[in-house]
Design an enzyme around this catalytic site. Sequence first.
Site, PDB file in Angstrom:
ATOM      1  N   CYS A  51      -6.488  -5.432  -1.388  1.00 24.34           N
ATOM      2  CA  CYS A  51      -5.663  -6.150  -0.421  1.00 24.34           C
ATOM      3  C   CYS A  51      -4.683  -5.153   0.188  1.00 24.34           C
ATOM      4  CB  CYS A  51      -4.921  -7.279  -1.129  1.00 24.34           C
ATOM      5  SG  CYS A  51      -4.083  -8.425  -0.018  1.00 24.34           S
ATOM      6  N   LEU A  78      -1.334  -4.743   3.191  1.00 21.58           N
ATOM      7  CA  LEU A  78      -0.393  -5.400   4.103  1.00 21.58           C
ATOM      8  C   LEU A  78       0.704  -4.425   4.496  1.00 21.58           C
ATOM      9  CD1 LEU A  78       0.868  -7.995   5.450  1.00 21.58           C
ATOM     10  CD2 LEU A  78       2.175  -8.255   3.332  1.00 21.58           C
ATOM     11  N   GLY A  86       2.207   3.405  11.978  1.00 24.32           N
ATOM     12  CA  GLY A  86       1.256   4.263  11.288  1.00 24.32           C
ATOM     13  C   GLY A  86       1.179   4.032   9.787  1.00 24.32           C
ATOM     14  N   GLY A 120      -0.042   1.386   8.078  1.00 19.05           N
ATOM     15  CA  GLY A 120      -1.323   0.844   7.636  1.00 19.05           C
ATOM     16  C   GLY A 120      -2.372   1.936   7.465  1.00 19.05           C
ATOM     17  N   LYS A 121      -2.427   2.853   8.422  1.00 17.97           N
ATOM     18  CA  LYS A 121      -3.360   3.977   8.330  1.00 17.97           C
ATOM     19  C   LYS A 121      -3.002   4.875   7.146  1.00 17.97           C
ATOM     20  CE  LYS A 121      -3.974   3.888  13.338  1.00 17.97           C
ATOM     21  NZ  LYS A 121      -3.625   4.539  14.622  1.00 17.97           N
ATOM     22  N   GLU A 139     -12.730  -3.485  -0.551  1.00 14.61           N
ATOM     23  CA  GLU A 139     -13.381  -4.696  -1.045  1.00 14.61           C
ATOM     24  C   GLU A 139     -13.979  -5.480   0.110  1.00 14.61           C
ATOM     25  OE1 GLU A 139     -11.719  -8.672  -3.200  1.00 14.61           O
ATOM     26  OE2 GLU A 139     -11.339  -6.774  -4.243  1.00 14.61           O
TER      27      GLU A 139
END
Length: 438
Positions: A304, A306, A315, A317-318, A338
Amino acid sequence: MGSSANTETTNFNAASPSSNHNNPPTTVAASNPNHTPSELDSSKKRRTGMLPLEVGTRVSCLWRDGKYHPVKVIERRKNHSDGNNEYEYYVHYTEFNRRLDEWIRLDQLDLDSVECALDEKVEDKVTSLKMTRHQKRKIDETHVEGHEELDAASLREHEEFTKVKNIATIELGKYEIETWYFSPFPPEYNDCVKLFFCEFCLNFMKRKEQLQRHMRKCDLKHPPGDEIYRSSTLSMFEVDGKKNKVYAQNLCYLAKLFLDHKTLYYDVDLFLFYILCECDERGCHMVGYFSKEKHSEEAYNLACILTLPPYQRKGYGKFLIAFSYELSKKEGKVGTPERPLSDLGLVSYRGYWTRILLDILKKHKGNISIKELSDMTAIKAEDILSTLQSLELIQYRKGQHVICADPKVLDRHLKAAGRGGLDVDVSKMIWTPYKEQS
């Protein structure tokens, strides 16, 4: 005294495409001046006779941009606070993502636009109505898992259980954030529309005064667990769900407010959580996280992910995706996120895979195999193959895959993939894989 983060709060509405999101208009459109008095009286009687609106009714609603948008009534309740016992309505804006669903007052609705209540089994076919590119980017800018793993019956059950957003806003550190989705908080929080989170231990309270009292006692200034990375003002903490169960459960409650899928609040023992923080003199402030199973038979290196709304489009998330692969490299394993991936999740990962693989192909002299690319990057061979195929950079000749790496083509694809975000400085990582811990 509470920390300064809790005395100066910034309102953050990440979901709204409108810049005027703090002051939504509440007036209804003026009557048509061409209508005769009898027509206006007849229209008023018709509108009054249809109240209260039934669940399933479709009608136009005045939104934050000052324009009317089509909505569907999802739920209704009496508002006892105004003394009139008028109904208020929980509506879904059919042009937009579910995260914009909200409670609205009757005076925000154009009752002349009311359509008859529809059968709940009729599919909503207008969720993809025209939006500007800016609106769609603002609404869909975060990685959100989908529901591809659910069959039709399970999906209906999930949507029924989570259809009404229970918490409207949260306060976390210096930010007040509008939530996007339902989260299954304990029953004693059923009457809350706003929750106050300690940004360090993630305990949540009903009232600001409770948070201020808590902050005077809470001695945490960073997530529990081990700090495994620090570079400039960024830190990453590894939190064991079994050793820090309450923190991990609170994190999942919080994350579910921004992720429209089932989360891990009931089985956190099986997971490790990697919390990314911005650090200053007041402490380490969470900006996002990812989780991974301690032992994954499918070689999943991320379960997961977030980035919290105030920190999106920076940037992070990357960075989280890249960090998950750096952990896989240190484990000596290949990894993959996943499954199933949502459309947006696939876009995020395909962008990462494209940048990493094409950068190697640009610099590499001579032939290189899929397995060699996998060994170098920790990206699963199947993900490499699908990425190169999507870019039309691979052909199947004489029983084997051949990579076609024309420099001009690589440059064009790299430009299209966009910036890579923040770099992970592996020299700043101090980490031991879970399997080797005593």
